[in-house]
Design an enzyme around this catalytic site. Structure first.
Site, PDB file in Angstrom:
ATOM      1  CD  GLU A  92      -3.111  -4.952  -1.505  1.00 40.53           C
ATOM      2  OE1 GLU A  92      -3.840  -5.632  -0.784  1.00 40.53           O
ATOM      3  OE2 GLU A  92      -3.122  -5.030  -2.737  1.00 40.53           O
ATOM      4  CG  ASP A 123      -2.854  -2.783   3.486  1.00 38.89           C
ATOM      5  OD1 ASP A 123      -3.928  -2.456   2.961  1.00 38.89           O
ATOM      6  OD2 ASP A 123      -2.287  -3.867   3.266  1.00 38.89           O
ATOM      7  CB  SER A 127      -6.610  -3.380  -0.562  1.00 37.71           C
ATOM      8  OG  SER A 127      -6.558  -4.693  -1.044  1.00 37.71           O
TER       9      SER A 127
END
Length: 563
Positions: A272, A276, A475
């Protein structure tokens, strides 16, 4: 017992627990799945607690946010500085004196504040903390995908009644760290070979959203963007460099982060965290990028609160922030939600664009008094953030029109009423949608989200030097939309205009101009006989699955460049 009696002998009250109240009686204290208790904490062990001090002039702050965010207002774009915000909301001298006197009486001496003086973080022994907060009983817990260790109390805490006008809540007692909701889906079956892509990469994003090789930052403007990470995981510079070598050959880009705020560990990279950074920096290409790394590594810390305090302690911040964090509204206390919402309001007043992922559980589901209801998430449901939902390609291997990604979070808040800026759009949806769930499943008068969307299905990510395919979740969509807004800020700044700031009032006034409307698909919800796993469905205009739709960069730039 009157207020004066409560103010006298605070230390005795701490010990006796009399004349006390609970700031967070509705905070859920059940152990989240995957966490186990390791027993009582050592009384001499230290932990940090964060005291949220009562602010002043919150209603006036709300009025100022409206004024600086509404294009029809003469105050539009005239954002407040951090110092302006501090002068407005700083706790009263009585609040500061009362809380400091109470803490000193309990022996709490290692404390630090922020510029706005509305958060106070103190280091205490477990013994001191349990005396300070009657009812609290600190235990060690371990859980989560990285076997995170935290110290939390399974029991409610009390404060002296004299502090009721002065303290909103105490952080570091109940809330557990968030967990990632990213999914790695099975690779779809290929049925042809002409014009195919094999997963979402920067080139796919740029083609779908009409970004040319020239649509990058200039490298000369005072423009920046940021992502925030709370999952005790990190990005690696080497992964970012490899990602750009593999996927960034067709556009100018930066291969390293400009600044890391917080702790950047040396452990394994997290998917994650990598996602990002890599997609914020490839959508918002060649724009200075910060990473807020608030992993909550000390066992008593709440990483999301850490990030909010960092925002309250920096005068010069990136213009766009993307955040892939959320909790179920019902799992959080009213005091916590309302105070965090005020922090988000403060950011909006300063002209920050905050983008939050809408979540990856569709409409969600939980049981209330034996009946199923949809389950909204926070901060996605805050009226002061722009919430990003998710989409998939209609044909998985072709850059085609988008449909709903069935996991895309969305719905209606049970805490916040519908803000005026979305009244027209939401009323139209509720009156015209042919597939509304039964009214008992959602609060039709609540703040509705998401506001916008982007692709959330089938991304390539480089983590620990390994390219990983088919990563999915909002996300992914959130940093993509954030990067595109950063490109628009680049044009605004170079033409002498202020950055976009809080986007929603303008977004709803322009009725989705500059966005691809997503009109096909529904997201998931309760698996029961009444709704059979189906939540809300998309349709023309705004809907609570994909908002106003996904970005068409040239049209969105034209829409948002002026004034």
């Amino acid at each position: 017992m009157g207020l004066q009696a409560c103010l006298l002998g605070l230390f005795a009250l701490i010990l006796s627990g009399k004349c006390s109240y609970s700031p967070e009686p509705d905070q859920r204290r059940t152990l989240p799945p995957g966490w186990v208790s390791l027993g009582r904490a050592d009384p001499e062990e230290e932990l940090s607690l964060t005291f949220a001090l009562r602010q002043q002039n919150v209603e006036r702050l709300s009025e100022l946010v409206q004024a600086v965010s509404d294009p029809s207002s003469p105050q539009y774009g005239k954002y407040l500085t951090l110092e302006n915000v501090a002068d407005l909301v700083r706790p009263s001298p009585l609040t500061l004196h009362t809380v400091q006197k109470w803490l000193l009486a309990a022996g709490a001496q290692k404390c630090h504040s922020v510029i706005t003086q509305d958060f106070l973080t103190c280091w205490l022994s477990i013994r001191q903390a349990e005396l300070l907060l009657p009812g609290a009983e600190f235990h060690h817990y371990v859980g989560g995908p990285t076997e995170t260790h935290v110290v939390r109390s399974p029991h409610p805490y009390q404060l002296p009644q004299a502090l009721a006008p002065h303290v909103d809540f105490v952080g570091g007692l109940h809330r557990f760290p968030p967990t990632s909701s990213l999914r790695q889906r099975p690779e779809p079956q290929v049925t042809g070979t002409v014009g195919l892509h094999l997963g979402v990469t920067p080139s796919v994003i740029r083609k779908r959203y009409n970004l040319t090789s020239q649509d990058v930052g200039s490298g000369t403007s005072n423009n920046s963007q940021a992502c925030a990470q709370f999952l005790e995981q990190y990005f690696h510079d080497s992964d970012l460099a490899q990602f750009m070598r593999l996927f960034g050959g067709n556009f100018a880009h930066q291969a390293s982060v400009a600044r890391v705020v917080g702790q950047q560990g040396r452990g394994r990279a997290g998917i994650e965290a990598s996602l990002d950074v890599q997609y914020l920096m490839s959508a918002g290409a060649n724009i200075s990028t910060w990473v807020y790394s608030s992993p909550g590594r000390h066992e008593g810390q709440e990483p999301f609160l850490q990030w909010l305090m960092l925002l309250s302690n920096e005068s010069a911040l990136p213009h766009v922030h993307t955040v892939s964090y959320g909790d179920d509204e019902d799992s959080l206390s009213s005091a916590y939600i309302q105070r965090v919402n005020t922090e988000l309001m403060k950011a909006a007043a300063r002209g920050l664009t905050l983008l939050f992922a809408s979540g990856d559980s569709g409409a969600g589901c939980w049981s209330v008094s034996g009946r199923h209801q949809f389950r909204p998430t926070f901060p996605a449901s805050s009226p002061y953030v722009t919430t990003v939902g998710g989409t998939s390609f209609q044909e998985p291997f072709l850059i085609t029109n988008e449909i709903v990604d069935y996991i895309s979070g969305g719905g209606f808040s049970n805490v916040f009423p519908r803000p005026s800026y979305q009244e027209e759009a939401v009323t139209k949806f509720l009156s015209s949608s042919p597939h509304l769930p039964p009214s008992s499943y959602f609060n039709a008068s609540g703040r509705a989200y998401p506001d916008v969307a982007a692709l959330s299905d089938g991304y390539w990510v480089v983590s620990n030097r390994v390219p990983i395919p088919w990563v999915s979740g909002t996300s992914a969509s959130t940093p993509v939309f954030g990067g595109i807004l950063s490109l628009i800020n680049e044009h605004r700044i170079l033409s002498g205009r202020p950055p976009l700031g809080f986007l929603n009032p303008r977004l709803y006034q322009q009725h989705g101009a500059g966005l691809f409307d997503v009109t096909r698909g529904c997201h998931e919800s309760c698996l029961d006989e009444e709704v059979e796993g189906q939540g809300f469905c998309s349709g023309p205009g705004w809907d609570p699955v994909t908002g106003w739709g996904t970005p068409n960069f040239p049209a969105l730039l034209k829409t948002l460049l002026n004034p």
